[in-house]
Design an enzyme around this catalytic site. Structure first.
Site, PDB file in Angstrom:
ATOM      1  CG  HIS A  26      -1.771  -1.204   1.369  1.00 26.10           C
ATOM      2  ND1 HIS A  26      -3.096  -1.213   0.973  1.00 26.10           N
ATOM      3  CD2 HIS A  26      -1.507  -2.446   1.837  1.00 26.10           C
ATOM      4  CE1 HIS A  26      -3.609  -2.416   1.210  1.00 26.10           C
ATOM      5  NE2 HIS A  26      -2.665  -3.177   1.736  1.00 26.10           N
ATOM      6  CG  HIS A 256      -5.779   2.373  -0.240  1.00 23.92           C
ATOM      7  ND1 HIS A 256      -5.737   1.071   0.202  1.00 23.92           N
ATOM      8  CD2 HIS A 256      -6.169   3.113   0.830  1.00 23.92           C
ATOM      9  CE1 HIS A 256      -6.082   1.028   1.473  1.00 23.92           C
ATOM     10  NE2 HIS A 256      -6.358   2.254   1.879  1.00 23.92           N
ATOM     11  CD  GLU A 402     -20.530  -4.791  25.074  1.00 22.11           C
ATOM     12  OE1 GLU A 402     -21.540  -4.988  25.770  1.00 22.11           O
ATOM     13  OE2 GLU A 402     -20.514  -4.017  24.083  1.00 22.11           O
ATOM     14  CG  HIS A 464     -29.306 -10.856  27.519  1.00 13.76           C
ATOM     15  ND1 HIS A 464     -29.953 -10.253  26.467  1.00 13.76           N
ATOM     16  CD2 HIS A 464     -28.823  -9.844  28.288  1.00 13.76           C
ATOM     17  CE1 HIS A 464     -29.878  -8.939  26.598  1.00 13.76           C
ATOM     18  NE2 HIS A 464     -29.200  -8.662  27.689  1.00 13.76           N
TER      19      HIS A 464
END
Length: 653
Positions: A26, A256, A402, A464
């Site tokens: 890159h 890129h 999280e 859950h």
């Protein structure tokens, strides 16, 4: 051409040549970031030229890991890697892999590539520095954390989650450069993004400075101003041109992820004032770049002398010992538990945490907004929230974040000196998963505490209730899975996790109560878990049947064994990873090959247990999503009773 211009041109030449020789890489973003990174490294970055791991060095994290040839070029000028390493870019066994890898290349602080995580890890680095600065003194910990981010980094939501915490935590020694070249792999960023990053980051309590990323005076002033702002992290937005300096491909998104062609490289070198020579690094550039090195060596030596003097102070020496002591040498005094009591293993974790937190001042961490459920509430109330209550506070109030939590822990561990942990419900491990993978890939012994580990969560329902999560996490190489059977196994598992040097640990803890097993009846409770799987209850002679259980199902296996008149062995398997790592002789001792009548029980997916009980073995598990109901109702519905388990076994054997 100034000396700085010449150095930057040489760096760009190395970028083009390295990518071209590998025919992979890159170049574009690396070239647009070259002005800033070269000035940072050659004029501002503080490190020890003779020791890339000097503890008080400034940290530089290349969040835009695809720009690795830029970092490698600068590390070569640092003297940390050779020109042959540059020539072997992206080749097997080289020190210059496609994306930077910590523990491999001197001077690389973090393994980066998955975008956004380097940014989040930099928040962890800066948090560790701030905590240790409070505990050891600003003269001992006074370094900066620098990160270089791309458009792709800031498009990943993890970056903004981490940025919000960095702003809340007033991490004034965190300086992030955003190379805003307005190009990404698929084309212009305007096709995928309309974010006003100044407004966003100012709204997240950052100082924001915008510069022409190719104007050297503006770059220098921005870095200086960022260093002067001690109460806020700083985002320097560098407005740049993709592949700056290219003869005809400036601004092209093709640069890129594609090597430049030979004629483009030749024309670009001519435009930059470079000779046609490949991998050109003239002596005057090296000499000018390293002109600060003697001063930095003296600075590092003076720092060490200061630390040596401070070690004469008993309080400082004690804290320094906690910071520098290898994890494997720690002796931790864990609490005692009363046999026969009923206790959820998440409660046992909480009691363990509360018992050892005073004796482990480098143990820092927190919960993703689940403090009471994760049993971290006492830790939080005792030590306060980091930064909000002072940089010496030890609870990290991650909020409902999280993924940033996990990546920030990685950064803290990479910085060194701390024992980080993070907690949430097991079902939300999926939010953390790629950062957990990066923990393992980077050999970082962070601790992931996952409570509410099965359908026994009950009334919260299937969203859950983790079903596949334990099995899924076991698929990550070099990740220790720990699912303790009771309170005593819990403290052994925690000791395993906190004394690891290279592997992260996930501990899976129950919401429901489990009987505390009696070490007098089960004498292998304290030694067996260290081998992953062990015989917790044996019979005389060769067993007719082996029952293997994990976590809450070990007690189920022990009760089921009582329903047979045959000779039954019960094996507790708190860690499949640790058991699999044992010698074949030990594994055969626990699971004798000649005993083919085997059954396993775990409140999760069944597939992986065939490894231990055979393709035709009996497995009591859950291969479907859960339901909303009290946990005891679900255990009966799903057959997690000794009577049903025994029936399944009798029907097979």
């Amino acid at each position: 051409m100034t000396q700085t211009d010449k150095t930057i041109a040489v760096v760009k030449g190395l970028i083009m040549d390295g990518v071209a020789k590998a025919n992979s890489g890159h170049p574009g973003g690396a070239m647009s970031s070259s002005d800033y990174a070269t000035i940072l490294f050659s004029e501002f970055l503080n490190f020890n030229p003779d020791d890339p791991q000097w503890f008080n060095r400034d940290r530089f994290i290349l969040s835009a890991g695809h720009e690795s040839m830029l970092l490698y070029s600068l590390l070569h000028l640092n003297g940390f890697i050779s020109i042959d390493d540059i020539k072997n870019f992206r080749q097997f066994g080289s020190l210059t892999p496609g994306h930077p890898e910590v523990h491999l290349t001197p001077g690389v602080e973090a393994t980066t590539g998955p975008l956004g995580q380097g940014f989040a890890m930099s928040v962890g680095f800066a948090s560790a520095e701030a905590y240790l600065r409070d505990k050891l003194g600003a003269d001992v910990m006074d370094h900066y954390t620098y990160a270089l981010a791309s458009d792709g980094d800031l498009q990943e939501p993890i970056a903004l989650g981490a940025a919000s915490l960095a702003g809340l935590w007033n991490l004034g020694k965190l300086i992030v450069y955003y190379d805003s070249n307005q190009i990404q792999l698929a084309g212009p960023t305007c096709k995928a993004d309309c974010t006003d990053h100044r407004k966003v980051f100012e709204g997240l309590c950052w100082q924001v400075i915008e510069v022409d990323g190719h104007n050297h005076d503006e770059i220098r002033k921005a870095i200086t101003d960022a260093q002067l702002e001690t109460g806020k992290p700083t985002l320097i937005i560098g407005h740049t041109v993709m592949a700056k300096g290219c003869a005809s491909m400036e601004g092209s998104h093709k640069t890129h992820g594609e090597p430049l062609k030979a004629d483009e490289i030749a024309a670009t070198k001519k435009k930059l004032g470079l000779p046609a020579e490949d991998f050109y690094v003239p002596e005057d550039v090296v000499a000018a770049y390293r002109s600060r090195f003697d001063g930095m060596r003296k600075n590092a030596a003076d720092w060490q002398a200061m630390v040596d003097e401070k070690l004469k102070d008993a309080a400082f020496a004690e804290m320094w010992g906690h910071v520098t002591l290898p994890r494997s040498e720690r002796k931790i005094d864990w609490p005692e538990f009363t046999p026969g009591e009923t206790m959820a293993t998440r409660q046992a974790w909480g009691k363990c945490l509360n018992a050892v937190m005073d004796s482990l001042p480098t143990l820092v961490g927190g919960s993703a907004d689940l403090d009471p459920s994760n049993q971290t509430a006492t830790f939080r109330s005792t030590y306060g929230d980091f930064a909000v209550d002072g940089f010496g506070a030890r609870n990290l109030a991650f909020g409902v974040r999280e993924f940033p939590m996990a990546a920030i822990m990685n950064g803290m561990q990479l910085h060194g000196g701390l024992l980080p942990f993070g907690a949430t419900f097991l079902t939300f491990a999926d939010y953390c998963r790629n950062a957990i993978r990066m923990s393992a890939l980077q050999e970082l012994p962070v601790l992931y505490v996952f409570t509410h580990d099965s359908f026994w969560v009950g009334e919260d329902g299937p969203t859950h209730q983790p079903i596949e999560h334990v099995s899924s996490l076991r698929l990550i190489p070099d990740l220790i899975d720990l699912r303790p059977a009771d309170a005593n196994e819990t403290k052994v598992c925690l000791d395993i996790a906190l004394t690891q040097e290279k592997m992260p640990s996930t501990i899976f803890l129950t919401r429901q109560g489990l009987p505390v097993l009696d070490p007098a009846e089960y004498p292998s409770l304290f030694t067996g878990p260290r081998k992953g799987g062990y015989v917790i209850k044996d019979c005389d002679g060769t067993p007719d049947l082996i029952l293997v259980g994990s976590g809450s199902e070990v007690s189920l296996c022990l009760e089921t064994a009582k329903l047979f008149k045959r000779k039954v062995r019960v094996v507790s398997m708190p860690s499949a990873k640790l058991f699999d790592d044992q010698p074949e002789s030990y594994k055969n001792e626990v699971l004798p090959p000649e005993v083919t009548a085997r059954a396993a029980a775990e409140a999760g997916r069944t597939t992986l247990w065939h490894k231990y009980v055979g393709i035709n073995g009996v497995i009591l598990g859950v291969d479907h999503f859960g339901a909303s109901a009290p946990g005891k109702v679900l255990s009966d519905k799903y057959g997690f009773t000794p009577e049903n388990f025994a029936r399944m076994i009798r029907e097979k054997y």
